[in-house]
Design a protein around this motif. Structure first.
Motif, mmCIF file in Angstrom:
data_model
loop_
_atom_site.group_PDB
_atom_site.id
_atom_site.type_symbol
_atom_site.label_atom_id
_atom_site.label_comp_id
_atom_site.label_asym_id
_atom_site.label_seq_id
_atom_site.Cartn_x
_atom_site.Cartn_y
_atom_site.Cartn_z
ATOM 1 N N TYR A 64 48.860 36.480 29.206
ATOM 2 C CA TYR A 64 48.471 37.676 29.683
ATOM 3 C C TYR A 64 48.442 37.561 31.498
ATOM 4 N N SER A 65 48.727 36.422 31.944
ATOM 5 C CA SER A 65 48.698 36.142 33.293
ATOM 6 C C SER A 65 50.297 36.635 33.987
ATOM 7 N N ILE A 66 51.008 36.663 33.174
ATOM 8 C CA ILE A 66 52.356 37.418 33.734
ATOM 9 C C ILE A 66 52.718 38.653 33.438
ATOM 10 N N GLY A 67 52.880 39.512 34.320
ATOM 11 C CA GLY A 67 53.182 41.031 34.262
ATOM 12 C C GLY A 67 53.303 41.657 35.482
ATOM 13 N N LYS A 68 52.969 42.992 35.264
ATOM 14 C CA LYS A 68 52.947 43.867 36.315
ATOM 15 C C LYS A 68 52.093 45.021 36.176
ATOM 16 N N TRP A 69 51.609 45.563 37.390
ATOM 17 C CA TRP A 69 50.789 46.690 37.318
ATOM 18 C C TRP A 69 51.299 48.159 37.164
ATOM 19 N N ILE A 70 50.937 48.884 36.269
ATOM 20 C CA ILE A 70 51.589 50.219 36.249
ATOM 21 C C ILE A 70 50.556 51.193 36.374
ATOM 22 N N PHE A 297 37.385 28.146 32.432
ATOM 23 C CA PHE A 297 37.248 27.821 33.759
ATOM 24 C C PHE A 297 38.330 28.950 34.440
ATOM 25 N N ARG A 298 37.808 29.513 35.237
ATOM 26 C CA ARG A 298 38.539 30.801 35.969
ATOM 27 C C ARG A 298 38.998 30.082 37.115
ATOM 28 N N THR A 299 40.502 30.704 37.430
ATOM 29 C CA THR A 299 41.318 30.261 38.471
ATOM 30 C C THR A 299 40.905 31.051 39.459
ATOM 31 N N GLN A 300 41.326 30.685 40.853
ATOM 32 C CA GLN A 300 40.858 31.041 42.032
ATOM 33 C C GLN A 300 41.268 32.605 42.250
ATOM 34 N N SER A 357 38.304 19.958 27.764
ATOM 35 C CA SER A 357 38.216 20.986 26.875
ATOM 36 C C SER A 357 37.977 22.461 27.150
ATOM 37 N N PHE A 358 38.140 22.591 28.474
ATOM 38 C CA PHE A 358 38.241 24.055 28.943
ATOM 39 C C PHE A 358 39.339 24.745 28.877
ATOM 40 N N HIS A 359 39.284 26.006 28.513
ATOM 41 C CA HIS A 359 40.161 27.015 28.556
ATOM 42 C C HIS A 359 40.330 27.691 29.924
ATOM 43 N N VAL A 360 41.671 27.637 30.390
ATOM 44 C CA VAL A 360 41.754 28.480 31.873
ATOM 45 C C VAL A 360 41.914 29.845 31.630
ATOM 46 N N LEU A 361 41.287 30.459 32.502
ATOM 47 C CA LEU A 361 41.089 32.030 32.404
ATOM 48 C C LEU A 361 41.841 32.067 33.689
ATOM 49 N N ASP A 362 43.146 32.640 33.541
ATOM 50 C CA ASP A 362 44.146 32.614 34.789
ATOM 51 C C ASP A 362 44.194 34.043 35.231
ATOM 52 N N ILE A 363 43.407 34.252 36.410
ATOM 53 C CA ILE A 363 43.303 35.880 37.074
ATOM 54 C C ILE A 363 44.052 35.688 38.319
ATOM 55 N N THR A 364 44.703 34.748 38.601
ATOM 56 C CA THR A 364 45.095 34.653 39.930
ATOM 57 C C THR A 364 46.444 35.572 40.413
ATOM 58 N N HIS A 365 47.360 35.368 39.616
ATOM 59 C CA HIS A 365 48.564 36.236 39.877
ATOM 60 C C HIS A 365 48.391 37.689 39.676
ATOM 61 N N MET A 366 47.812 37.934 38.757
ATOM 62 C CA MET A 366 47.614 39.437 38.523
ATOM 63 C C MET A 366 46.881 40.059 39.623
ATOM 64 N N ASP A 400 38.803 41.911 30.356
ATOM 65 C CA ASP A 400 39.634 42.421 29.572
ATOM 66 C C ASP A 400 40.305 41.103 28.979
ATOM 67 N N LEU A 401 40.738 40.331 29.889
ATOM 68 C CA LEU A 401 41.342 38.913 29.820
ATOM 69 C C LEU A 401 40.609 37.890 29.015
ATOM 70 N N PHE A 402 39.171 38.080 29.433
ATOM 71 C CA PHE A 402 38.411 37.102 29.196
ATOM 72 C C PHE A 402 38.029 37.209 27.589
ATOM 73 N N ILE A 403 37.879 38.748 27.444
ATOM 74 C CA ILE A 403 37.537 38.769 25.684
ATOM 75 C C ILE A 403 38.634 38.762 24.835
ATOM 76 N N ALA A 404 39.937 38.960 25.409
ATOM 77 C CA ALA A 404 41.166 38.711 24.755
ATOM 78 C C ALA A 404 41.330 37.395 24.431
ATOM 79 N N GLN A 405 40.990 36.527 25.387
ATOM 80 C CA GLN A 405 41.276 34.818 25.236
ATOM 81 C C GLN A 405 40.052 34.484 24.219
#
Length: 413
Positions: A64-70, A297-300, A357-366, A400-405
């Motif tokens: 989910y971290s790679i994409g574009k805004w529409i 663990f949420r990214t920067q 054992s942490f899952h990375v919640l990558d919100i940075t690029h978006m 949305d990303l958090f719940i999906a993951q």
């Protein structure tokens, strides 16, 4: 013979009637089963169902971290919550403060490459995670995300009680579902406080240090030390305070790191200190966490100061997301821009979380694209707020990303 035929005829009719009855019962059973399946499917979380289908087909999970805004004017109409949600900090309430593009901010939809990010259903979420405790642990950007989740759930479940777990800054329980969400404020994850030289001629004093901040890399901040024993789901973050010379001046008020109660000599840099804290804090959580808990663990979160930093006249006046080339100009490490710490912090996070054992919640690029989504001058500060996010706004998409993951993790486990 007539009697035999009559008896045979009656027996045939009896068998036929019995067979017809059995067929009717079978059809009725099938109809009931189909009805039950339909009813349950209506109550099933859409995001969970979609994730389950994807995983059942042995497809790789979506990145989910790679994409574009529409731009999509129909997105979130009506809003998932509005500016009347009382938990929204005044400086983030861009609708109430009349920011020119406050409504437009939520009309941009994140489209991941090769899949879709579902907007989570709050009613289905409350049902699915009944009897669950969710804790956000981190700086004010995690509070930004916490408030977004609270306001979304409050819109569909008004029976809420204020209740704070030990050390939490704020917390609420949705009584109908016995679901608690809380925010534990901590800037560095580790415990820290002011330090001044003493007369005992210690190691730091002998090196000429007179004052600074003591950071105990192996001791969690008391605001969240009990959180792993209470929460079933944890979302941690840190980063902004580690690259903050206005808070920890390298000369006037440096970070001085301690381990096992003793100062680290020679003193180490904040970057090295962050690595040590990440190692100790992730291990601490893994030792203390409740069985079956899920750790994120949420990214920067990126800042968008242009023309200087927050105390140097920097501003964020854009009203549309950035283009990819503009993102690289602002955030590429090689450019050493005003907001370069975003990707530098992430390098440390990924290294520190690699064997955990942490899952990375990558919100940075978006989020790097969304220079339009900060409070800016509407935040009510003496300077532009180009760090926090308007609510409603971008952190809704983080959730949305958090719940999906989270749904993906739950299915796999």
């Amino acid at each position: 013979m007539a009697g035999v035929r009559d008896h045979h005829t009656k027996r045939t009719l009896s068998l036929s009637t019995h067979s017809s009855s059995r067929t009717s019962i079978l059809l009725l059973s099938l109809l009931c089963t189909a009805s039950l399946y339909l009813v349950f499917s209506l109550f099933k979380s859409p995001s969970l169902s979609a994730t389950s289908q994807s995983l059942s087909q042995n497809q790789p999970p979506c990145d989910y971290s790679i994409g574009k805004w529409i731009y999509d004017p129909t997105v979130r109409s009506p809003l998932r919550y509005d500016n009347t949600c009382k938990e929204i900090y005044k400086g983030w309430n861009c609708i109430a403060s009349n920011k020119s593009n406050a409504i437009e901010i939520v009309k941009w939809r994140w489209k991941p490459k090769g899949c879709d990010l579902p907007q989570f259903d709050p009613v289905a979420f409350l049902r699915l995670y009944r009897n669950t405790n969710i804790g956000f642990v981190g700086d004010s950007l995690n509070r930004n995300m916490f408030v977004s989740l609270f306001c979304t759930l409050k819109r569909v479940s008004g029976e809420v009680r204020k209740w704070r777990p030990v050390g939490a800054d704020r917390g609420f329980t949705f009584l109908q579902y016995n679901l608690t969400i809380a925010y534990h404020r901590t800037n560095l994850l580790a415990r820290y406080g002011s330090w001044s030289a003493s007369d005992n001629n210690g190691k730091l004093e002998s090196l000429g240090y007179k004052e600074g901040y003591r950071v105990d890399v192996d001791i969690p901040d008391g605001t969240w030390a009990e959180a792993p024993t209470f929460h079933d789901i944890l979302i941690l973050n840190t980063g902004h305070w580690w690259w903050a010379p206005s808070k920890f001046d390298p000369v006037k008020s440096p970070m001085l790191f301690f381990e096992k109660g003793m100062p680290l000599v020679p003193p180490i840099s904040p970057e090295a200190g962050l690595d040590m804290v990440l190692g100790h804090m992730t291990s601490f959580v893994e030792r203390k966490v409740r069985p079956g808990s899920v750790l994120f663990f949420r990214t920067q979160s990126p800042r968008h100061f242009e023309g200087g930093d927050w105390d140097q006249g920097g501003s964020c006046q854009r009203i549309q997301p950035l283009m990819p080339q503009q993102v690289e100009e602002l955030f590429a490490v090689k450019n050493n821009g005003t907001n370069v710490e975003t990707r530098l912090v992430n390098q440390h996070l990924y290294k520190g979380l690699k064997s955990s054992s942490f899952h990375v919640l990558d919100i940075t690029h978006m989020s790097e694209y969304r220079a339009d989504a900060h409070p800016s001058t509407s935040g009510g500060k003496k300077h532009d707020d180009c760090m926090h996010w308007c609510l409603p706004g971008l952190t809704d998409v983080w959730n949305d990303l958090f719940i999906a993951q989270l749904n993906t993790v739950k299915i796999r486990s």
